[in-house]
Design an enzyme around this catalytic site. Structure first.
Site, mmCIF file in Angstrom:
data_model
loop_
_atom_site.group_PDB
_atom_site.id
_atom_site.type_symbol
_atom_site.label_atom_id
_atom_site.label_comp_id
_atom_site.label_asym_id
_atom_site.label_seq_id
_atom_site.Cartn_x
_atom_site.Cartn_y
_atom_site.Cartn_z
ATOM 1 N N CYS A 186 0.817 -1.215 0.000
ATOM 2 C CA CYS A 186 0.000 0.000 0.000
ATOM 3 C C CYS A 186 0.853 1.269 0.000
ATOM 4 C CB CYS A 186 -0.975 -0.003 1.170
ATOM 5 S SG CYS A 186 -0.203 -0.092 2.802
ATOM 6 N N CYS B 210 7.472 43.916 2.413
ATOM 7 C CA CYS B 210 7.196 44.327 3.789
ATOM 8 C C CYS B 210 5.759 43.958 4.138
ATOM 9 C CB CYS B 210 7.404 45.838 3.936
ATOM 10 S SG CYS B 210 6.912 46.479 5.566
ATOM 11 N N HIS C 12 -1.674 1.494 7.344
ATOM 12 C CA HIS C 12 -2.234 1.332 5.994
ATOM 13 C C HIS C 12 -2.266 2.698 5.308
ATOM 14 C CE1 HIS C 12 -4.440 -0.280 2.672
ATOM 15 N NE2 HIS C 12 -5.462 0.535 2.882
#
Length: 809
Positions: free
Chosen positions: A457, A640, A724
């Site tokens: 996976c 800035c 997983h």
């Protein structure tokens, strides 16, 4: 224990061969400017470990100076590593001197262990240095052996700084190898020889078996002579025989002729998976198909006059469907099952296909899923592949059948059934990523995406994230790579990415093919079986195999510039960041480490601040849809944050000031800096000067040019929950265009079944990405929809790309 014993045997073998090699004489060439060595054993040095088989050198004058002094007083010399120019002091006794020609051949072998084996075994290296164009050879292609002819011997790249130049062999494949090559004799736009397309390849010497003319003629004569004789027992078949007056079963491991009699080397069943074998005369064995009680007596009949073995074969009726239901062709890395008889069926992966000594049929070397084998890939002193002890088995290719666990039931998912076979066919044409409505039509549904198998996976989710709906890293698929690694690029492009983009599905066997190649290149036996971290996979394939340029170039203060492919966020726990977004986390991490981006990255892969798979620093993290990196760039004009003029000073202490905004580094023009630090609480701050690029106009908010903002866009999020991995991928520019992918979303057939990948449209996550941190903080994770909960609570890695640079870098 078996693994340790196998490792001990390997070390003893190398030690024995090393002593034999060291005893050989060596003549120092007189015209070398550098002297070359190969490291014979692993050498730790500080935080680094240098592998046995790495190549080293030192200047010839330094060598002569050492040799002119007392060896005992100067046994520790300073060497330079050929590959990365590391300078290390080592005991000269753990290295072996090489002549320049041998070093040129050896440096072409990328894997240090293979390089050392080639050096120690001597025969291949000696044959390589004597080889000539036009010579016949046997070529190892994806762990299969094919005949070929040497057409070119020489360099393909520029020399190393050490003076070494890797020597490769250009080979034209012939016979069964036609079409298995990678080119027509050209490399990187240069023609080195001419042959048919996909019949040529460039390999280092260890991928060749050199065949002399006399050996070739002798092999042909033996093949013709043995082909005339009918050998009833084949390697890998189950047979019966009498051992000490007890009828015993076993597996035929080899069939050979001794004198004028045929013999069978048998592994008896009662001796399990040990390395004890029995040599049984052919006329004393019975084939498995005749071992039923009704036929055993008839089967044990021999022609005593001629001494020839006779058998009564069981007639098998042929079904009309047999020709129509032929199994798919099997190749290296195909997942197969083998019936050993009496209901004993084993499964595994083909790791080698070819012809073994004294065998007439094509054989397959199998790495079994369980310890039911008889070897570790070595047979009768020849290593065909490598696997753990008692996992290796050699059988005829005919005995291998596709593993039924990966044969889908077409009635369960009628639409994608054509893609559920053992393999997804190669797609050589190059396809663009799937976008907008097309992505939903092609990808959405069950048996879509990349099919998971055996802890894959992490790789499935990473590949789906990178290639399904974006082309930002398509350079990995097309960048010229060295010949030994080109087939890995071809697997990635033609067997994974293009099928995914064309058909919306990639079979597990295709990914397993890639995993086996990574196992070999990564020198790690667990890439094909164990779960890894996605960043380990990405670093291996991007850096060590495909060699693409690092995605990130970072600099910390005045330190040397650093390069990497993934960025891990490091930061202390911030109590005020309850539900942070990725923008905030990256800014905090860069500030705490004093980091800047040297240049704008085309792809920015960011790992969230979670350590291990369990510990999460934040319960929720908002994946920022845009990542503004303007203020993270080194020596780039900045604005800035008060008035919008060009900033001249930056204050890290102001970044942590709660009076200011939560995001954005705090930089000022001179005027705003004086005003901000006039407050008594900020008088102790120490702003640092910013460098304004020469020629940049100092504009302001009164219509003059503004500082351009550099923003990257989120295209995927990889998540993890209980070990997983899953993926969220954007398939368009719209906020609601999200797909959720799980390579193991469901399963068919229980323990012996297969995983069902699924891709789901999940536009509902957009609602939560638009929420304020305060609103998300109040939500109970258990009350969130499943997709939204995973995206917000389980983020592991976020993927960003630069719209302006994605096409060019």
């Amino acid at each position: 224990a078996a693994g340790v014993a196998a490792a001990d045997r390997e070390e003893r073998r190398i030690a024995k061969m090393t002593s034999a090699v060291l005893s050989s004489s060596f003549q120092l060439p007189q015209d070398d400017k550098n002297i070359y060595y190969i490291l014979l054993e692993k050498h730790p040095y500080g935080s680094k470990i240098f592998n046995a088989g790495s190549m080293w050198y030192l200047n010839e004058q330094t060598y002569l100076r050492h040799m002119s002094t007392d060896m005992h007083a100067t046994r520790f010399w300073r060497f330079v590593m050929v590959e990365d120019n590391s300078v290390v002091t080592m005991d000269v006794k753990i290295l072996h001197l090489l002549d320049k020609m041998a070093a040129d051949f050896l440096i072409a072998i990328n894997n240090p262990r293979e390089r050392l084996n080639c050096f120690l075994e001597k025969l291949t290296l000696d044959s390589a240095m004597k080889a000539r164009e036009g010579q016949r050879v046997l070529v190892d292609v994806d762990q299969q052996t094919f005949p070929g002819t040497i057409r070119y011997i020489g360099k393909l790249r520029s020399s190393y700084p050490s003076g070494l130049c890797p020597i490769y062999f250009g080979v034209e494949l012939q016979g069964d190898g036609v079409g298995r090559g990678h080119c027509d004799g050209s490399y990187n736009g240069t023609d080195y020889f001419k042959c048919k397309p996909d019949c040529g390849l460039f390999v280092p010497c260890n991928k060749l078996q050199f065949v002399t003319a006399s050996e070739n003629n002798k092999m042909k004569q033996e093949e013709k002579r043995e082909a005339v004789e009918d050998v009833p027992v084949k390697v890998g078949e189950t047979i019966g025989f009498y051992l000490d007056d007890v009828f015993t079963r076993g597996v035929a491991m080899a069939v050979y002729k001794e004198g004028g009699n045929w013999m069978v080397k048998v592994c008896p069943e009662e001796e399990g998976t040990t390395d004890v074998f029995r040599d049984i005369p052919m006329d004393s064995v019975v084939k498995e198909e005749l071992l039923s009680s009704g036929e055993l007596a008839l089967a044990l009949v021999a022609d005593t006059d001629g001494g020839h073995w006779t058998q009564r074969k069981r007639e098998r009726s042929a079904s009309p469907e047999d020709g129509e239901n032929k199994p798919p062709s099997l190749d290296v890395n195909s997942l197969v099952q083998i019936d050993l008889g009496r209901g004993n069926c084993v499964t595994g992966t083909i790791r080698w296909i070819g012809y073994m000594l004294k065998t007439q049929e094509k054989m397959a070397g199998i790495e079994l899923d369980e310890e039911k084998g008889v070897c570790d890939g070595e047979w009768q002193g020849v290593r065909y592949f490598t696997c753990p002890a008692k996992r290796g088995l050699f059988v005829t290719l005919e005995q291998c059948q596709p593993d039924m666990r990966f044969q889908c039931n077409s009635s369960a998912f009628p639409e994608p059934a054509e893609f559920c076979g053992l393999d997804t066919a190669e797609v050589p044409s190059n396809l663009p990523p799937l976008r907008d409505d097309l992505a939903v039509r092609v990808l959405q549904g069950p048996m879509r995406g990349i099919q998971g198998h055996c802890n894959s996976c992490y790789m499935d989710a990473a590949l789906f994230s990178l290639f399904s709906c974006t082309s930002v890293l398509d350079s990995m698929l097309f960048k010229p790579s060295l010949p030994p690694d080109r087939h890995i690029q071809r697997i990635l492009r033609d067997k994974i990415v293009n099928p995914l983009r064309q058909k919306g599905f990639v079979a597990a066997s295709n990914v397993m093919h890639l995993r086996h190649q990574l196992t070999e290149k990564g020198q790690c036996s667990s890439f094909a079986t164990s779960e890894k971290d996605p960043e380990e996979f990405l670093n291996l394939i991007m850096h060590r195999i495909l060699g693409i340029d690092p995605l990130l170039k970072l600099q910390s203060g005045k330190l040397k510039e650093q390069e990497c492919f993934c960025y891990q966020i490091f930061m202390d726990k911030q109590e005020d960041l309850v539900v942070p977004n990725v923008q905030q986390l990256v800014e905090h991490s860069f500030l705490s480490s004093d980091l800047k981006l040297v240049e704008i990255p085309s792809c920015f892969i960011i790992q969230m601040p979670r350590f291990g798979k369990e510990y999460k620093m934040f319960n929720k993290i908002i994946p920022s849809l845009e990542l503004d990196i303007t203020d993270l760039l080194l020596d780039s004009p900045r604005e800035c944050f008060v008035c919008g003029n060009v900033a001249t000073q930056e204050c890290s202490a102001c970044f942590k000031d709660k009076m200011f905004a939560d995001t954005g580094l705090k930089q000022y023009c001179d005027s705003c800096c004086r005003q901000a630090h006039s407050h008594y609480q900020r008088k102790m701050h120490q702003p640092t000067k910013l460098r304004i690029p020469e020629g940049f106009f100092r504009g302001g908010p009164d219509g003059s040019p503004r500082v351009p903002r550099e923003k990257m866009e989120l295209f995927a999020v990889l998540c993890i929950e209980t070990s997983h991995y899953v993926s969220f991928t954007r398939h368009g520019s719209g906020l609601h265009q999200w797909l959720f992918f799980d390579s193991m979303a469901d399963r068919e057939g229980g323990l012996n079944g297969f995983n069902i990948p699924r891709v789901t449209a999940c536009s509902e996550v957009a609602e939560y990405l638009e929420m304020s941190p305060e609103a998300l903080q109040c939500l109970d994770p258990k009350a969130l929809p499943p997709c939204a909960r995973r995206l917000l609570c389980d983020a592991y890695m976020c993927f960003y790309y630069s719209p302006s640079l994605g096409l060019y870098k």
